[in-house]
Motif scaffolding. Structure first.
Motif, short mmCIF file in Angstrom:
data_model
loop_
_atom_site.label_atom_id
_atom_site.label_comp_id
_atom_site.label_asym_id
_atom_site.label_seq_id
_atom_site.Cartn_x
_atom_site.Cartn_y
_atom_site.Cartn_z
N ASP A 208 0.87 -1.18 0.00
CA ASP A 208 0.00 0.00 0.00
C ASP A 208 0.90 1.23 0.00
O ASP A 208 1.42 1.62 1.04
N PRO A 209 1.12 1.86 -1.16
CA PRO A 209 2.08 2.97 -1.25
C PRO A 209 1.75 4.15 -0.35
O PRO A 209 2.63 4.97 -0.08
N ALA A 210 0.50 4.26 0.12
CA ALA A 210 0.14 5.36 1.02
C ALA A 210 0.51 5.06 2.47
O ALA A 210 0.46 5.95 3.31
N ALA A 211 0.85 3.82 2.76
CA ALA A 211 1.24 3.44 4.11
C ALA A 211 2.77 3.41 4.20
O ALA A 211 3.47 3.54 3.21
N ARG A 212 3.28 3.24 5.42
CA ARG A 212 4.72 3.23 5.64
C ARG A 212 5.12 1.98 6.41
O ARG A 212 4.37 1.47 7.25
N VAL A 213 6.31 1.50 6.11
CA VAL A 213 6.91 0.41 6.87
C VAL A 213 8.35 0.77 7.18
O VAL A 213 8.92 1.70 6.59
N ALA A 214 8.95 0.05 8.11
CA ALA A 214 10.39 0.08 8.30
C ALA A 214 10.86 -1.33 7.97
O ALA A 214 10.28 -2.31 8.44
N ALA A 215 11.89 -1.44 7.13
CA ALA A 215 12.26 -2.74 6.58
C ALA A 215 13.74 -3.02 6.72
O ALA A 215 14.58 -2.11 6.80
N ASN A 216 14.04 -4.30 6.73
CA ASN A 216 15.41 -4.80 6.62
C ASN A 216 15.30 -6.08 5.81
O ASN A 216 14.77 -7.09 6.29
N GLY A 217 15.77 -6.04 4.55
CA GLY A 217 15.58 -7.19 3.69
C GLY A 217 14.10 -7.46 3.50
O GLY A 217 13.32 -6.56 3.21
N ALA A 219 12.06 -8.50 5.85
CA ALA A 219 11.36 -8.38 7.13
C ALA A 219 11.03 -6.92 7.39
O ALA A 219 11.66 -6.01 6.84
N GLY A 220 10.04 -6.68 8.23
CA GLY A 220 9.70 -5.31 8.55
C GLY A 220 8.49 -5.21 9.45
O GLY A 220 7.95 -6.22 9.93
N TYR A 221 8.05 -3.97 9.68
CA TYR A 221 6.87 -3.71 10.49
C TYR A 221 6.21 -2.44 9.98
O TYR A 221 6.85 -1.57 9.39
N ILE A 222 4.90 -2.33 10.19
CA ILE A 222 4.12 -1.20 9.70
C ILE A 222 4.23 -0.04 10.68
O ILE A 222 4.09 -0.22 11.88
N THR A 223 4.46 1.18 10.13
CA THR A 223 4.57 2.37 10.97
C THR A 223 3.61 3.48 10.58
O THR A 223 3.29 4.34 11.39
N GLY A 224 3.18 3.51 9.30
CA GLY A 224 2.30 4.58 8.82
C GLY A 224 1.01 4.00 8.30
O GLY A 224 1.01 3.01 7.56
N TRP A 225 -0.12 4.62 8.65
CA TRP A 225 -1.44 4.01 8.46
C TRP A 225 -2.30 4.76 7.45
O TRP A 225 -3.50 4.90 7.61
N ALA A 226 -1.65 5.24 6.36
CA ALA A 226 -2.36 5.89 5.25
C ALA A 226 -3.22 7.03 5.76
O ALA A 226 -2.74 7.87 6.52
N ASP A 227 -4.52 7.06 5.38
CA ASP A 227 -5.37 8.19 5.79
C ASP A 227 -5.90 8.05 7.21
O ASP A 227 -6.57 8.95 7.72
N GLY A 228 -5.62 6.93 7.86
CA GLY A 228 -6.04 6.74 9.25
C GLY A 228 -7.49 6.39 9.44
O GLY A 228 -7.95 6.27 10.58
N SER A 229 -8.26 6.20 8.34
CA SER A 229 -9.66 5.81 8.49
C SER A 229 -9.74 4.41 9.09
O SER A 229 -8.83 3.59 8.94
N ARG A 230 -10.85 4.13 9.76
CA ARG A 230 -10.99 2.84 10.42
C ARG A 230 -10.93 1.70 9.41
O ARG A 230 -10.35 0.64 9.68
N THR A 231 -11.51 1.92 8.23
CA THR A 231 -11.47 0.87 7.21
C THR A 231 -10.05 0.61 6.75
O THR A 231 -9.62 -0.54 6.64
N ARG A 232 -9.31 1.69 6.49
CA ARG A 232 -7.93 1.53 6.01
C ARG A 232 -7.04 0.93 7.10
O ARG A 232 -6.19 0.08 6.83
N VAL A 233 -7.23 1.38 8.33
CA VAL A 233 -6.44 0.84 9.43
C VAL A 233 -6.71 -0.65 9.61
O VAL A 233 -5.79 -1.45 9.79
N GLY A 234 -7.99 -1.04 9.53
CA GLY A 234 -8.33 -2.45 9.65
C GLY A 234 -7.70 -3.27 8.54
O GLY A 234 -7.20 -4.38 8.77
N ALA A 235 -7.70 -2.73 7.30
CA ALA A 235 -7.10 -3.44 6.17
C ALA A 235 -5.60 -3.60 6.34
O ALA A 235 -5.02 -4.64 6.02
N LEU A 236 -4.94 -2.56 6.87
CA LEU A 236 -3.50 -2.65 7.08
C LEU A 236 -3.17 -3.62 8.21
O LEU A 236 -2.16 -4.34 8.14
#
Length: 449
Positions: A208-217, A219-236
């Protein structure tokens, strides 16, 4: 092939950088050095990277979930208790850095202190409090002054200071830096100062190009939640489940980011929506195949008992599943195939130990009727399953070792049969062009079966 790794074949991402198992192997190539001795003994509770997974010092795959603590914010005891009640097992602390890789004191009214490292002492107190409560912590460098973009040399200096202060501190996932084209140089800097902790680099999420992750190879974890709507957050959050990603919730930042240093520059940690409070495996004594909850609230986890790091787990090594009271207000009931429960009935962290010879374990947690909700533990996550052998003995059961698999087999990841769930999630999250790039080869391979 792991699902996230499949996506990374089609989307540019940083190479494997930082410490973790690969970095430690490189750092320990000269026996007898002080660096080799330090690398051989990572601090207790250190989280490393093994292929596309995060792993703890027991070799279990860990999936930390929690919130981002904004720069300059100090969580209260009530905050920490609430996060553990939600079932969270990690925190991402923003650490404000200024020119020259300095970490001055932070907060609404910064106290007097060392202008180069005073902020790290403040962060150290927060890290100690969070790790004492069983939470894993990642330290994320953020700009500490308006309009400041850290240079590579500043980030290198900052990483050296972080490594000097936190290299021997346990419970860390590693150090995170902003998006950088010099990731490998930064990784080399970190390895030279701290061979035990991993470097994570911020970037757009490949799913999801509107969201953010921190990555190493891979592996990674999600840090940014796009527009922050409940639907988008649930999907992420669903994406985190499918791709075996940890995540740290935060609200979208609007306007100029706050620096965490000075009046009006500190924001409170965001309150996560109900969509992200859900059961999940905090630590898996094996390799997770799939997990998630259906519409009726039934949670299912399937995992292979082979290790992502080593051939077999010691007898009694438990998988820890977080079972929030919010998800099971009338209690829960458990069914396990290939293992047995080693935790007390109604525990907020469900502990499961594999049976002897079992190559796979399946766990099903369903809502019960008329029972009390699970009780949140005093400390977060897998620490509540550390005495699995003793708990089984008290219950009159004999703990069993997991089936042995070589490290090479564990590192090979999922077979092609495990790729198909990708189709269910990626289509609604990706744009048409990116979807075609990612799924085209997969469709072709599936048609040839």
């Amino acid at each position: 092939m792991p699902l996230l790794a499949l996506l990374l074949l089609a989307v540019p991402i940083i190479p494997a950088v930082g410490a973790g198992p690969v970095g430690r192997a490189e750092a320990t190539s000269a026996p007898g050095t002080a660096q080799a001795a330090a690398a051989a003994q990572p601090p207790a509770g250190t989280v490393s990277r093994a292929g596309s997974f995060l792993t703890d010092t027991a070799g279990r795959v860990v999936l930390p979930r929690g919130v981002t603590v904004p720069a300059g914010t100090v969580p209260t005891a009530a905050d920490v208790a609430r996060w553990i009640d939600y079932g969270f097992t990690g925190s991402r602390l923003e650490v404000p850095m200024t020119a020259g890789g300095r970490f001055p004191p932070s907060g609404e009214r910064p106290p007097a202190g060392d202008p180069e490292q005073g902020g790290l002492e403040q962060v150290g107190a927060v890290v100690r409090d969070l790790t004492d409560h069983g939470l894993f912590v990642v330290l994320s460098i953020v700009p500490g002054s308006a309009g400041y973009t850290p240079s590579t040399s500043d980030l290198e200096a900052g990483l050296r200071r972080l490594a000097g202060r936190f290299g021997a501190v346990g419970g860390l996932i590693g150090f995170e830096v902003p998006t950088s084209t010099a990731a490998e140089d930064l990784a080399a800097t970190l390895r030279s100062s701290d061979p035990n902790h991993t470097l994570w680099v911020a970037q757009a999420a490949p799913f999801d190009p509107a969201a953010r992750v921190a990555a190493n190879g891979a592996a990674g974890y999600i840090t940014g939640w796009a527009d922050g709507s409940r639907t988008r957050v649930g999907a992420l959050a669903d994406a985190g489940d499918v791709f075996n990603l940890g995540w740290f919730y935060d609200e979208p930042v609007t306007g100029r980011p706050r620096t965490g240093i000075g009046a009006g520059q500190v924001r409170a940690a965001a309150t996560p929506p109900a969509e992200v409070v859900r059961p999940y495996p905090a630590a898996v004594a094996g390799i997770p195949e799939s997990y998630g909850s259906d519409a009726s609230g039934v949670f299912r986890l399937t995992y292979r008992t082979s290790s992502a790091v080593r051939g077999a787990f010691p007898a009694g090594t438990a998988t820890a599943i977080v079972v929030p009271g919010w998800s099971y207000s009338s209690g829960y009931q458990v069914r396990v195939t290939g293992g047995q429960v080693s935790s007390a009935p109604g525990a907020g962290v469900l502990c499961v130990v594999a049976s002897a010879g079992a190559a796979e374990v399946s766990v099903e947690v369903a809502p019960a009727a008329g029972a009390a909700p699970p009780v949140a533990p005093a400390r977060a996550g897998a620490v509540n399953c550390s005495s699995g052998t003793a708990q089984l003995a008290q219950a009159g059961q004999r703990p069993q070792a997991a089936a042995s698999t070589t490290a090479g087999e564990a590192a090979a990841g999922d077979s092609g049969e495990a790729d198909s769930p990708l189709l269910l999630l990626v289509l609604p999250l990706l744009g048409a062009a990116l979807t075609a790039a990612v799924l085209g080869p997969l469709f072709l391979r599936l048609r040839r079966r």
